[in-house]
Design a protein around this motif. Structure first.
Motif, PDB file in Angstrom:
ATOM      1  N   ILE A   1      50.781  34.599  67.340  1.00 28.33           N
ATOM      2  CA  ILE A   1      49.703  33.619  67.441  1.00 28.33           C
ATOM      3  C   ILE A   1      50.176  32.513  68.366  1.00 28.33           C
ATOM      4  CG2 ILE A   1      48.158  32.084  66.172  1.00 28.33           C
ATOM      5  CD1 ILE A   1      49.007  33.777  63.646  1.00 28.33           C
ATOM      6  N   ALA A   2      49.534  32.400  69.505  1.00 34.05           N
ATOM      7  CA  ALA A   2      49.908  31.394  70.502  1.00 34.05           C
ATOM      8  C   ALA A   2      48.975  30.195  70.400  1.00 34.05           C
ATOM      9  CB  ALA A   2      49.840  31.987  71.906  1.00 34.05           C
ATOM     10  N   PHE A   3      49.557  29.000  70.367  1.00 34.09           N
ATOM     11  CA  PHE A   3      48.783  27.758  70.342  1.00 34.09           C
ATOM     12  C   PHE A   3      48.993  27.058  71.680  1.00 34.09           C
ATOM     13  CE2 PHE A   3      50.129  28.661  65.974  1.00 34.09           C
ATOM     14  CZ  PHE A   3      48.891  28.791  65.364  1.00 34.09           C
ATOM     15  N   VAL A   4      47.887  26.798  72.381  1.00 37.67           N
ATOM     16  CA  VAL A   4      47.948  26.324  73.760  1.00 37.67           C
ATOM     17  C   VAL A   4      47.098  25.060  73.909  1.00 37.67           C
ATOM     18  CG1 VAL A   4      47.466  26.921  76.168  1.00 37.67           C
ATOM     19  CG2 VAL A   4      48.255  28.697  74.579  1.00 37.67           C
ATOM     20  N   GLU A   5      47.643  24.061  74.575  1.00 37.51           N
ATOM     21  CA  GLU A   5      46.861  22.858  74.877  1.00 37.51           C
ATOM     22  C   GLU A   5      45.887  23.163  76.007  1.00 37.51           C
ATOM     23  OE1 GLU A   5      49.499  19.682  75.736  1.00 37.51           O
ATOM     24  OE2 GLU A   5      50.115  19.406  73.650  1.00 37.51           O
ATOM     25  N   VAL A   6      44.614  22.882  75.780  1.00 39.08           N
ATOM     26  CA  VAL A   6      43.569  23.098  76.769  1.00 39.08           C
ATOM     27  C   VAL A   6      42.696  21.854  76.810  1.00 39.08           C
ATOM     28  CG1 VAL A   6      43.547  25.609  76.469  1.00 39.08           C
ATOM     29  CG2 VAL A   6      42.050  24.178  75.054  1.00 39.08           C
ATOM     30  N   ASP A   7      41.825  21.805  77.785  1.00 39.86           N
ATOM     31  CA  ASP A   7      40.892  20.678  77.843  1.00 39.86           C
ATOM     32  C   ASP A   7      40.063  20.634  76.558  1.00 39.86           C
ATOM     33  OD1 ASP A   7      41.775  20.030  80.338  1.00 39.86           O
ATOM     34  OD2 ASP A   7      40.137  21.034  81.398  1.00 39.86           O
ATOM     35  N   GLY A   8      40.101  19.514  75.894  1.00 41.70           N
ATOM     36  CA  GLY A   8      39.317  19.350  74.674  1.00 41.70           C
ATOM     37  C   GLY A   8      40.081  19.610  73.397  1.00 41.70           C
ATOM     38  N   GLY A   9      41.357  20.003  73.483  1.00 40.03           N
ATOM     39  CA  GLY A   9      42.106  20.210  72.241  1.00 40.03           C
ATOM     40  C   GLY A   9      43.154  21.291  72.343  1.00 40.03           C
ATOM     41  N   VAL A  10      43.327  22.027  71.254  1.00 42.47           N
ATOM     42  CA  VAL A  10      44.327  23.095  71.166  1.00 42.47           C
ATOM     43  C   VAL A  10      43.596  24.404  70.870  1.00 42.47           C
ATOM     44  CG1 VAL A  10      46.335  23.978  69.916  1.00 42.47           C
ATOM     45  CG2 VAL A  10      46.109  21.527  70.344  1.00 42.47           C
ATOM     46  N   ALA A  11      43.974  25.441  71.609  1.00 46.72           N
ATOM     47  CA  ALA A  11      43.376  26.760  71.429  1.00 46.72           C
ATOM     48  C   ALA A  11      44.373  27.686  70.749  1.00 46.72           C
ATOM     49  CB  ALA A  11      42.945  27.335  72.773  1.00 46.72           C
ATOM     50  N   ALA A  12      43.854  28.723  70.103  1.00 47.24           N
ATOM     51  CA  ALA A  12      44.697  29.719  69.442  1.00 47.24           C
ATOM     52  C   ALA A  12      44.310  31.103  69.911  1.00 47.24           C
ATOM     53  CB  ALA A  12      44.562  29.619  67.930  1.00 47.24           C
TER      54      ALA A  12
ATOM     55  N   GLY B   1      39.258  28.838  74.363  1.00 43.00           N
ATOM     56  CA  GLY B   1      38.901  27.431  74.417  1.00 43.00           C
ATOM     57  C   GLY B   1      39.336  26.699  73.163  1.00 43.00           C
ATOM     58  N   PRO B   2      39.077  25.402  73.080  1.00 46.33           N
ATOM     59  CA  PRO B   2      39.574  24.594  71.955  1.00 46.33           C
ATOM     60  C   PRO B   2      39.075  25.113  70.616  1.00 46.33           C
ATOM     61  CG  PRO B   2      37.914  23.390  73.238  1.00 46.33           C
ATOM     62  CD  PRO B   2      38.262  24.594  74.030  1.00 46.33           C
ATOM     63  N   ALA B   3      39.986  25.170  69.658  1.00 49.59           N
ATOM     64  CA  ALA B   3      39.669  25.708  68.339  1.00 49.59           C
ATOM     65  C   ALA B   3      39.054  24.642  67.440  1.00 49.59           C
ATOM     66  CB  ALA B   3      40.938  26.261  67.692  1.00 49.59           C
ATOM     67  N   LYS B   4      37.980  24.997  66.742  1.00 46.32           N
ATOM     68  CA  LYS B   4      37.351  24.064  65.817  1.00 46.32           C
ATOM     69  C   LYS B   4      38.220  23.821  64.590  1.00 46.32           C
ATOM     70  CE  LYS B   4      32.605  25.246  67.149  1.00 46.32           C
ATOM     71  NZ  LYS B   4      31.300  25.767  66.682  1.00 46.32           N
ATOM     72  N   ASP B   5      39.103  24.769  64.300  1.00 44.15           N
ATOM     73  CA  ASP B   5      39.941  24.639  63.110  1.00 44.15           C
ATOM     74  C   ASP B   5      41.339  24.117  63.440  1.00 44.15           C
ATOM     75  OD1 ASP B   5      40.402  27.056  64.493  1.00 44.15           O
ATOM     76  OD2 ASP B   5      41.344  27.964  62.731  1.00 44.15           O
ATOM     77  N   ALA B   6      41.507  23.527  64.621  1.00 40.37           N
ATOM     78  CA  ALA B   6      42.823  23.041  65.019  1.00 40.37           C
ATOM     79  C   ALA B   6      43.347  22.005  64.036  1.00 40.37           C
ATOM     80  CB  ALA B   6      42.761  22.457  66.421  1.00 40.37           C
ATOM     81  N   ALA B   7      44.631  22.122  63.745  1.00 40.75           N
ATOM     82  CA  ALA B   7      45.316  21.191  62.846  1.00 40.75           C
ATOM     83  C   ALA B   7      46.786  21.201  63.226  1.00 40.75           C
ATOM     84  CB  ALA B   7      45.126  21.615  61.391  1.00 40.75           C
ATOM     85  N   PRO B   8      47.528  20.155  62.884  1.00 40.48           N
ATOM     86  CA  PRO B   8      48.970  20.161  63.151  1.00 40.48           C
ATOM     87  C   PRO B   8      49.621  21.362  62.472  1.00 40.48           C
ATOM     88  CG  PRO B   8      48.240  17.974  62.494  1.00 40.48           C
ATOM     89  CD  PRO B   8      47.087  18.890  62.252  1.00 40.48           C
ATOM     90  N   LEU B   9      50.546  22.004  63.165  1.00 38.19           N
ATOM     91  CA  LEU B   9      51.219  23.157  62.580  1.00 38.19           C
ATOM     92  C   LEU B   9      52.035  22.717  61.360  1.00 38.19           C
ATOM     93  CD1 LEU B   9      52.406  25.180  65.703  1.00 38.19           C
ATOM     94  CD2 LEU B   9      50.195  25.194  64.522  1.00 38.19           C
ATOM     95  N   VAL B  10      52.123  23.609  60.399  1.00 38.27           N
ATOM     96  CA  VAL B  10      52.802  23.307  59.143  1.00 38.27           C
ATOM     97  C   VAL B  10      54.296  23.137  59.383  1.00 38.27           C
ATOM     98  CG1 VAL B  10      53.300  24.169  56.818  1.00 38.27           C
ATOM     99  CG2 VAL B  10      51.053  24.568  57.856  1.00 38.27           C
ATOM    100  N   GLU B  11      54.869  22.122  58.761  1.00 41.18           N
ATOM    101  CA  GLU B  11      56.305  21.871  58.880  1.00 41.18           C
ATOM    102  C   GLU B  11      57.069  22.652  57.807  1.00 41.18           C
ATOM    103  OE1 GLU B  11      57.865  20.157  61.191  1.00 41.18           O
ATOM    104  OE2 GLU B  11      55.986  19.569  62.218  1.00 41.18           O
TER     105      GLU B  11
END
Length: 458
Positions: free
Chosen positions: A53-64, A94-104
């Motif tokens: 699962i790749a998390f990528v910064e894109v215009d408008g947020g973070v995509a998965a 594109g930007p994910a609606k469910d984006a959240a900080p990754l779990v530590e």
């Protein structure tokens, strides 16, 4: 390449990304099958699936982006290809609606470096000895037994390293009379088959076959109905699958009320609690979340988050609903992952025979089949009875109904209208076994259960 090495190399190849999660799942499965009182197949299989699962910064947020592969991973180049494909999928999404900080991470997992757990045909040892006696008996026997050990490793770019071994076992036994007119089903779930007695299962099926010596026809209608634990499990599993928070918030489910979700609404005066608990003895499941897709109630951003006990019904009232972390933030509620077991408690210590003994006239079911949703706003379900519907009169089973019924009923109404609930026991849902095995349910008495039409199939 060892699973742990796959995780580390994939994460290394994803260092340039916003983040990454890697899951490797290895399954070891043994199975027995028998038909016409003869063993037909037995075998052992293994498989592995790697998901990046790749998390990528894109215009408008973070995509998965998610890419999985069942191919054997032989070198780093293969992993780099999967990572690049996941990155491309994220950018396309594109930007994910469910984006959240990754779990530590929350501490080290002492089992991380251990290999995959393996089962074998040997797991069926004592059970198979009993089964041999059953197959030599007077009735035709059909059935299937399976045992799986699934090992998952989860690694993330934040430093999470978790491993879990999930045991899943089940057996279904179907006994038939020689003329094939009578049919009875029994089943059980288990972690290791040490607690499954083939003779006892067959004895219960044979007891039901004796009830089929007298057969009667009954019209469709509303009957006082005794639901055994297996049938209760199938209905409650569907209720648990319908506990989505977003659907209730947006007015799209039976849990939606005029002023929001019906949390707190009383369903019954009986102190019934329907819960999922990753620490339930004998029914344990992953103590951390592993998600390979995003959707309502689930998010790939939540990988590694702790699972917990959730009470979907608490002391007779609607309790919690399922929310991903992003949904919980959006709606101002608590993160509540869906459960992988289901336990209904709050009844008496009575058994199903005790309920039968107090029945003046009613139906006793064996199990349910082909369950489908009719109306999501009321959670009305339809389905079929299967392998034995029996007439109870004056506390005794007096005949088998010579046909099955189609039913129309909501699991919410099962809770609302039940008048008697017995002792909770481990059971197996007949319809949903392939997707949901770990359940503990009581028998229940439901007045005026709606048998909407006759079904001529066995």
């Amino acid at each position: 390449m060892r699973a742990q090495e796959v995780v580390e190399r994939a994460l290394a190849a994803a260092r340039h990304l916003h983040g990454c999660a890697v899951l490797v799942r290895e399954s070891s499965e043994a199975a027995l099958r028998w038909a016409n009182s003869t063993m037909t197949t037995n075998g052992h299989t293994t498989s592995r699936r790697t998901t990046v699962i790749a998390f990528v910064e894109v215009d408008g947020g973070v995509a998965a982006g998610v890419v999985g592969s069942s191919a054997a991973i032989e070198d780093t180049a293969q992993l780099e290809g999967i990572v690049r494909a996941a990155e491309a999928a994220a950018r396309d999404a594109g930007p994910a609606k469910d984006a959240a900080p990754l779990v530590e991470p929350d501490g080290a997992d002492p089992t991380w470096d251990e290999p995959a757990a393996e089962t074998s045909i040997g797991v069926f040892g004592p059970f198979a000895e009993g089964l041999a006696e059953v197959l030599a008996g007077p009735h035709l026997q059909y059935g299937f037994a399976t045992h799986e050990l699934s090992t998952v490793w989860l690694g993330t770019s934040t430093g999470i390293r978790r491993r879990w071994v999930q045991p899943t076992g089940s057996v279904e036994l179907n006994a038939k009379t020689r003329d094939l007119r009578g049919s009875a089903w029994t089943g059980a779930s288990t972690t290791d088959f040490t607690d499954v007695d083939a003779r006892a299962l067959a004895a219960e099926a044979e007891r039901r076959l004796t009830w089929s010596t007298r057969r009667i026809a009954l019209p469709p209608g509303r009957y006082e109905t005794l639901l055994p634990p297996s049938a209760v499990a199938d209905l409650m599993v569907y209720l648990a699958w319908s506990m989505g928070g977003r659907a209730a918030q947006e007015g799209r489910s039976a849990l939606a009320g005029p002023d929001g979700p019906r949390v707190g609404e009383k369903l019954t005066a009986l102190p019934l609690t329907l819960a999922s608990d990753p620490a339930a003895p004998g029914l344990e499941y992953e103590p951390f979340l592993t998600a390979t897709r995003s959707g309502e109630g689930i998010s790939v951003f939540d990988n590694g988050a702790a699972t917990r006990r959730a009470e979907w019904v608490r002391e007779g009232a609607i309790g919690e609903l399922v929310y991903s972390r992003a949904e919980a933030e959006e709606f101002g509620t608590r993160f509540t992952p869906a459960g992988e077991n289901l336990i209904l408690t709050g009844g008496s210590q009575d058994t199903l025979p005790d309920l039968v003994g107090r029945t003046e006239r009613g139906l006793l079911l064996t199990c349910l089949w082909y369950i489908r949703e009719v109306d999501p706003t009321t959670l009305l379900l339809t389905g079929l009875t299967r392998d034995g519907v029996y007439l109870v009169e004056n506390g005794e089973v007096v005949a088998e109904v010579e046909h099955n019924f189609r039913f129309n009923y909501s699991p919410l109404d099962v809770l609302r209208r039940t008048t008697e609930v017995g002792a909770t026991e481990r059971t197996i849902p007949r319809e949903w076994k392939d997707w949901f095995t770990r359940t503990a349910m009581p028998p229940m008495r439901v007045p005026e259960f709606n048998m909407s039409s006759v079904s001529l199939g066995r």
